[in-house]
Motif scaffolding. Structure first.
Motif, short mmCIF file in Angstrom:
data_model
loop_
_atom_site.label_atom_id
_atom_site.label_comp_id
_atom_site.label_asym_id
_atom_site.label_seq_id
_atom_site.Cartn_x
_atom_site.Cartn_y
_atom_site.Cartn_z
N GLU A 71 -43.67 -26.25 -67.10
CA GLU A 71 -42.75 -27.38 -67.04
C GLU A 71 -42.27 -27.62 -65.61
O GLU A 71 -42.17 -28.76 -65.17
N LYS A 72 -41.98 -26.54 -64.87
CA LYS A 72 -41.55 -26.68 -63.47
C LYS A 72 -42.66 -27.28 -62.62
O LYS A 72 -42.40 -28.14 -61.77
N LYS A 73 -43.90 -26.85 -62.84
CA LYS A 73 -45.03 -27.37 -62.07
C LYS A 73 -45.23 -28.86 -62.33
O LYS A 73 -45.42 -29.64 -61.40
N VAL A 74 -45.15 -29.26 -63.59
CA VAL A 74 -45.28 -30.67 -63.94
C VAL A 74 -44.13 -31.46 -63.33
O VAL A 74 -44.34 -32.53 -62.73
N ALA A 75 -42.91 -30.96 -63.45
CA ALA A 75 -41.74 -31.66 -62.91
C ALA A 75 -41.84 -31.84 -61.40
O ALA A 75 -41.48 -32.88 -60.86
N ALA A 76 -42.37 -30.83 -60.71
CA ALA A 76 -42.48 -30.89 -59.25
C ALA A 76 -43.48 -31.94 -58.79
O ALA A 76 -43.36 -32.46 -57.68
N SER A 77 -44.45 -32.26 -59.62
CA SER A 77 -45.48 -33.23 -59.22
C SER A 77 -45.39 -34.53 -60.00
O SER A 77 -46.24 -35.40 -59.86
N SER A 78 -44.35 -34.69 -60.82
CA SER A 78 -44.22 -35.85 -61.69
C SER A 78 -44.03 -37.14 -60.90
O SER A 78 -43.26 -37.19 -59.95
N ARG A 79 -44.73 -38.17 -61.33
CA ARG A 79 -44.55 -39.50 -60.77
C ARG A 79 -43.69 -40.36 -61.71
O ARG A 79 -43.55 -41.55 -61.51
N GLN A 80 -43.17 -39.72 -62.75
CA GLN A 80 -42.33 -40.43 -63.71
C GLN A 80 -40.94 -40.62 -63.15
O GLN A 80 -40.35 -39.70 -62.58
N THR B 290 -44.99 -23.63 -71.03
CA THR B 290 -44.11 -22.53 -70.64
C THR B 290 -43.10 -23.09 -69.63
O THR B 290 -43.33 -24.15 -69.03
N PRO B 291 -42.00 -22.37 -69.37
CA PRO B 291 -41.06 -22.83 -68.35
C PRO B 291 -41.73 -23.02 -66.98
O PRO B 291 -41.43 -23.97 -66.27
N ASP B 292 -42.66 -22.14 -66.61
CA ASP B 292 -43.36 -22.29 -65.33
C ASP B 292 -44.23 -23.54 -65.31
O ASP B 292 -44.29 -24.25 -64.30
#
Length: 163
Positions: free
Chosen positions: A136-145, A132-134
């Protein structure tokens, strides 16, 4: 106009720059590329060594045969390069910052291609498995990529402090 392509590994420890068009963009289905990619094929394209440079770090190399070495990031394991000892280096097309800009023009080593590839477009899509968009935002906020563009340094200082 000169074409400049950049790319790198997932964690950002190895970054590169290629000038000019990528030659011989293809999907290799050989068993060695399957193993190196951890996938059913490896997308590759070449650039002359004289038009290629590392902009951050350097890869580790694995000699997969007497004539071939494969470059990868020792930090995150991303497969990055295929070097067959010629005047060019082959880049894994998925490691480009803008991979959609280089479309494979052919396939090689079809004897090892998965026989069921032609049926992939007919597989059903389970939208319930999409983020979901939420999410995706959570993953993006913690991404180490590493982001899909060059950065002056990586990782950002605030992430280093959390480690």
């Amino acid at each position: 106009m000169t074409i400049i392509l950049t790319g790198g590994c997932q964690c950002g420890a190895v970054r590169y720059r290629a000038t000019g068009e990528i030659g011989f963009p293809h999907l290799c289905h050989c068993r060695m590329c399957q193993k190196a990619a951890g996938s059913y094929f490896m997308p590759l394209g070449g650039v002359k060594w004289e038009n290629f440079s590392f902009t951050r770090g350097e890869p580790a190399w694995f000699h997969s045969s007497e004539t071939v070495r494969r470059g990868f990031c020792v930090q995150c394991g991303t497969p990055l390069f295929y070097d067959g000892g010629s005047d060019h280096i082959s880049i894994t097309l998925g490691s480009l910052d803008a991979p959609q800009g280089v479309r494979p023009a052919l396939q090689t080593n079809l004897a090892h291609k998965m026989f069921w590839f032609g049926a992939l477009d007919g597989l059903p899509h389970d939208a319930g498995m999409d983020m979901t968009p939420d999410e995706e935002k959570k993953v993006a906020a913690s991404s180490r990529q590493h982001p899909d563009h060059d950065t002056e340094s990586w990782p950002p200082e605030e992430r280093e402090a959390r480690s």
